[in-house]
Design an enzyme around this catalytic site. Sequence first.
Site, PDB file in Angstrom:
ATOM      1  N   GLU A 274       0.835  -1.211   0.000  1.00 38.43           N
ATOM      2  CA  GLU A 274       0.000   0.000   0.000  1.00 38.43           C
ATOM      3  C   GLU A 274       0.865   1.256   0.000  1.00 38.43           C
ATOM      4  O   GLU A 274       0.533   2.252  -0.646  1.00 38.43           O
ATOM      5  CB  GLU A 274      -0.926  -0.003   1.220  1.00 38.43           C
ATOM      6  CG  GLU A 274      -1.917  -1.165   1.259  1.00 38.43           C
ATOM      7  CD  GLU A 274      -2.847  -1.181   0.061  1.00 38.43           C
ATOM      8  OE1 GLU A 274      -3.143  -0.098  -0.481  1.00 38.43           O
ATOM      9  OE2 GLU A 274      -3.275  -2.278  -0.346  1.00 38.43           O
ATOM     10  N   ASP A 355       3.715  -4.230  -5.812  1.00 39.84           N
ATOM     11  CA  ASP A 355       4.278  -5.506  -5.360  1.00 39.84           C
ATOM     12  C   ASP A 355       5.796  -5.450  -5.397  1.00 39.84           C
ATOM     13  O   ASP A 355       6.479  -5.889  -4.456  1.00 39.84           O
ATOM     14  CB  ASP A 355       3.805  -6.645  -6.280  1.00 39.84           C
ATOM     15  CG  ASP A 355       2.358  -7.038  -6.041  1.00 39.84           C
ATOM     16  OD1 ASP A 355       1.791  -6.623  -5.008  1.00 39.84           O
ATOM     17  OD2 ASP A 355       1.792  -7.758  -6.890  1.00 39.84           O
TER      18      ASP A 355
END
Length: 426
Positions: A274, A355
């Site tokens: 995030e 990611d």
Amino acid sequence: MNWYLVAVLAILLGEWALRTIVDALNVRHVSPVLPSQFEGYCDAAKYRKSQEYLRENTRFDLVSDTFMTAFLVAAILAGGFNAADGIARSFGLGDIATGLVFTGLLLLVSNMLHLPFAAYETFVIEEKYGYNRTTVRTFLLDIVKTWLVAAAIGGPLLAAVLWFFGRTGSAWLYCWAAVVCVQLFATFIAPVLIMPLFNKFTPLPAGELRTAIENYAGSQGFRMKGVFTMDGSKRSGKTNAFFAGFGRFRRLVLYDTLIARHTVPELVAVVAHEMGHCKKRHVILSLLLTVCLTGLTLFLASFFVNNAGLSEAFGIRRQSVYAGLVFFGFLYAPIMTFVSILANALSRRWEFAADGYAVATSGDRGAMESALIKLSVDNLSNLTPHPLKVFMDYSHPPILRRLAAMRRCGVWECGSEWERGRQGLL
């Protein structure tokens, strides 16, 4: 023949047909074989359950979508919109107030039609698969709160839009400015005033998890207001995490269900993902794109708000700005579908990048992989979606592609995201 009517009906039926075809392909594409990456995390029974969940939700979506499409077509052909306009005008109010009543009536009817489907989805399907934690009281209160928030924010904004379109030559520019101001205002106040109306946010207590998150954030020079837990278990057993707000007002929110099912390294990896969106400016870029799309939408709407042919297509006897705005939404649907496809494609690229940021900065690819796998298993995600379904609807890449990308590239900080996309990784 009214060609606007032909266009609107073609759009409604065409989009219904497209969604039906895509969902049918998606259900048929499921693989009976559990992917090897999920061995040890998901057994055969759990995997079959996820596929049954997909099938049942797809059938439910087909029924609800077919009903709503049929109702809209019937309402257009039978003069339902003109009846709503007659009711709105019967109060003898001014143009703006009449427009608010007209729009409110349409939204009320739409919400009431959706209500049985929402209740069935929550109390039958989600209950059947062990997700539902929502009580009837919470379900009804959520509806009332949503209506009140929509009225408090959307009502004045719609009134401003109607006023500008009714009185100025360059209305769309003034409307754009007004809408953007409200969007920015809502972005900042939502974490403080709106979201707490629906969920309880509690500062994460001192301990191993909070220390690990704060240490990681500090290592990245990342400022935020605090780390909070949200009582997601109040409504569902599903898991999630997100950042809310901007700059130093950002706050990290973790579902209590997420904390209960993941290890500290996995939770730090989720936070790192995030945080990657923030560090790579995905949140700001998304907001800027939304602002640009809002301007484009209002610019195009300015050509239709006073279009007599469009009003006639919906059986409206007395032309009005508010009816023109509502009916423009039907013509705009294909553009929104196209924009949604582009936005989803960009979002999937951003998910890969986030990611990669998480792996590169946390130094723990294993934790990121296990976190993603657990999230997919806990939420009964479809592990093998059809490529067309991904293209049309997925804002996140399929889990198997995310795992493969992390293992193939290792540290993602080398090379551009767009180059990796051309190489077939995205």
